[in-house]
Scaffold this motif. Sequence first.
Motif, PDB file in Angstrom:
ATOM      1  N   TYR A 127      -1.855   6.868  -0.156  1.00  0.00           N
ATOM      2  CA  TYR A 127      -0.543   6.798   0.494  1.00  0.00           C
ATOM      3  C   TYR A 127      -0.633   7.197   1.965  1.00  0.00           C
ATOM      4  CZ  TYR A 127       4.141   8.219   1.867  1.00  0.00           C
ATOM      5  OH  TYR A 127       5.306   8.371   2.557  1.00  0.00           O
ATOM      6  N   ARG A 128      -1.384   8.226   2.264  1.00  0.00           N
ATOM      7  CA  ARG A 128      -1.472   8.700   3.648  1.00  0.00           C
ATOM      8  C   ARG A 128      -2.140   7.689   4.567  1.00  0.00           C
ATOM      9  NH1 ARG A 128      -3.088  15.139   3.258  1.00  0.00           N
ATOM     10  NH2 ARG A 128      -0.946  15.919   3.344  1.00  0.00           N
ATOM     11  N   LEU A 130      -1.484   4.460   4.455  1.00  0.00           N
ATOM     12  CA  LEU A 130      -0.588   3.322   4.657  1.00  0.00           C
ATOM     13  C   LEU A 130       0.110   3.433   6.008  1.00  0.00           C
ATOM     14  CD1 LEU A 130       1.169   3.117   1.152  1.00  0.00           C
ATOM     15  CD2 LEU A 130      -0.716   1.695   1.984  1.00  0.00           C
ATOM     16  N   ARG A 131       0.391   2.299   6.632  1.00  0.00           N
ATOM     17  CA  ARG A 131       1.151   2.250   7.880  1.00  0.00           C
ATOM     18  C   ARG A 131       2.110   1.066   7.827  1.00  0.00           C
ATOM     19  NH1 ARG A 131      -0.739   6.410   7.832  1.00  0.00           N
ATOM     20  NH2 ARG A 131      -1.860   7.590   9.434  1.00  0.00           N
ATOM     21  N   ARG A 133       4.337   4.338   6.004  1.00  0.00           N
ATOM     22  CA  ARG A 133       4.128   4.965   4.706  1.00  0.00           C
ATOM     23  C   ARG A 133       5.269   4.617   3.749  1.00  0.00           C
ATOM     24  NH1 ARG A 133       1.820  10.983   6.436  1.00  0.00           N
ATOM     25  NH2 ARG A 133      -0.270  10.255   7.060  1.00  0.00           N
ATOM     26  N   PRO A 249       9.603   6.640   5.855  1.00  0.00           N
ATOM     27  CA  PRO A 249       8.752   6.608   4.662  1.00  0.00           C
ATOM     28  C   PRO A 249       9.579   6.765   3.394  1.00  0.00           C
ATOM     29  CG  PRO A 249       8.501   8.690   5.836  1.00  0.00           C
ATOM     30  CD  PRO A 249       9.330   7.817   6.704  1.00  0.00           C
TER      31      PRO A 249
END
Length: 662
Positions: A127-128, A130-131, A133, A249
């Motif tokens: 997850y961290r 992802l861009r 999030r 997010p």
Amino acid sequence: MARGWLLGAGVLALVVAGVLWALDGEDATGPMELSERTDLIAMVCAVLGGVAVLATLWRRPEEDSAAAVARLARAVKSIGEPQWTSSLGGDLKAIDVTFAFRPYASARAAALPASPAGRLERVVEDYRDLRPRRMVITGEPGAGKTVLARKFVMKLIEVRGEDEPVPVLIALADWDAGEPFRDWLIRHLQRDYGLPPASARRVVAARMVLPVLDGLDEMDATGADPEDSRAARALDALGGYQDGTDPAPLVLTCRSREYDALEAAGSHILDAARLELAPVTPEQARDFLALRGARRPARWQPLLDDLRDHPSGTLARSLATPWRLTLAAVAFDRDGDPAELLTATSEGEVADRLLARFIGASTVNTAVGSGRYAPEQIHRRLAALARGMVTSHGTETDLVLEQLAGRLNPRRVKALYLAFCLWWAAVAGASLVPGWSVFGGDLTLSLMVVVLLGLAGAHVVGRASRVLGLKRFSVPPLGSPMWRVGLSVSLRADRRPFLVVGLIFLAILWVLVAPRGWGGLGLPHLALAAAGFLGTLGCMIALHDSDLTAFGPSGWTRMGVATALAVVSTGLILPGSAWLEPELRVSVLLLVPATFWLMHMVIAGPWHLYYCALLVHRPRLPLRLARFLDWSVSAGLMRTSGVAYQFRHREFQEWLVRHPEP
């Protein structure tokens, strides 16, 4: 607004009528002296003024963003830990499910990790990367979407930095896109995690909340048109949820088929990565069941052999989800023969056999109150609740006791409550008939005024409490260490309310107990009523700064019972006041009970409708419903989400709707 003005005018008319009665009052010796009348009016004003001062000082200094975020993180962790154990059937070992990111062919999506781990234990790392999030978790029914979401929340809470938002798991079922998403999020932070209104607004405005939204597919009934569904409107609203100029997010869970239909209708969320949970392989299922069935390995061996020899058979397909595997482990943990599943001819038959054993097995396996309820009784009670949660919009998942009256046949509940009010008014009115009296005409008439004043004032005061930002109160169980913790926290936070309560208590005690020559009423027995009032008020102050979510969903009912006991104790003293002089009787019979009633309505909510709902649905539902639901949580049949109860799994809830009888 019109109703509020009418109720306010009615309360004002009652107060004016009381003052006029005092000005024109008489006692046994004739008309009252002017000094006696002014003393009575002064006493009324003093009590009302004291309550007003206390209400003014009740609002505590608002905590800053850092303190509010820290409070929220503690609440999420304290709630998530027991939920994790409950979701695994009382065990801590979960299947390490795998997943894969599903790239979009033509839609705008988030940038994926370069080397995704694709495992339950490392979902936070993926997850961290992802861009932006934003992540959508999809899978088949029972594939472990909620388990993955819970694992994500608990893992991220452990490793998050101070500048990272707090992950908050919330069920989507009760959100209507007509309500702004931020308002809905603030409402759940207050209801599910016990944040004061100002703190909830502050953390949402600071974007320090990471919404983990569970159950997009549960917003609509099965077969609903995806283009005109609540889920589609929710996704449109979430698409506009932003942090500055970037998409804010969030994490979302949904069944694969429903999300595919939303994608086909062009309603899926943009700038998000879709994560698809993989089915449990027969090898994973065998390893998990061998681990959970270690108590009786010989009984499990035929089933394990079938999974090895027929990896595509009916049994392997039926146990291809974490939920079904956990269900099988619980159903045959201590008794029964797992080999009976080998004769099932379809996946639905396997599920029905497992669910038919689920309640009985959970009753035996629980370590708390084993044998307290019969399995047939549990089945009927849970089925009644499940059927009451079916609405025209679909199946609700959150069972909040405060909202129970609106879920279970609200027309009959309100009819019962109206019948009680009419009966009370009729009995009280009969006392006005010459020569016919119930408990003494003056006493019954005064009690009637108290009830009517309480019912009318409850709406006005309830509206005022929402404007002032006052929150509902909950009470921990008797003997709980949370009493000591709450008292110490409140003392450290602000001592002014304790000082005000102490001064008001001493003033009321003096007025009631001191002799008439010293400015008192000389009524020592009424000091018990004042003690009950101040004791309940002291409980409110002691628990005001506590994390209400630590008290569980049943804390609200305990607060209602505590306040009701205080009201009843006052009512037992009132008959002893019937012999008083009229000017003293009106102050005792009107002011004290009215204050109790209004306080009860504000701090405990619609308790009267709650108990009417339980009476309407007797014997299906017990009067001590909260106690039964707390036991069901400990047995693994239910789970909690903040101040809401939920069924262990939606498949279990739907099965109860189809099978109301054991």
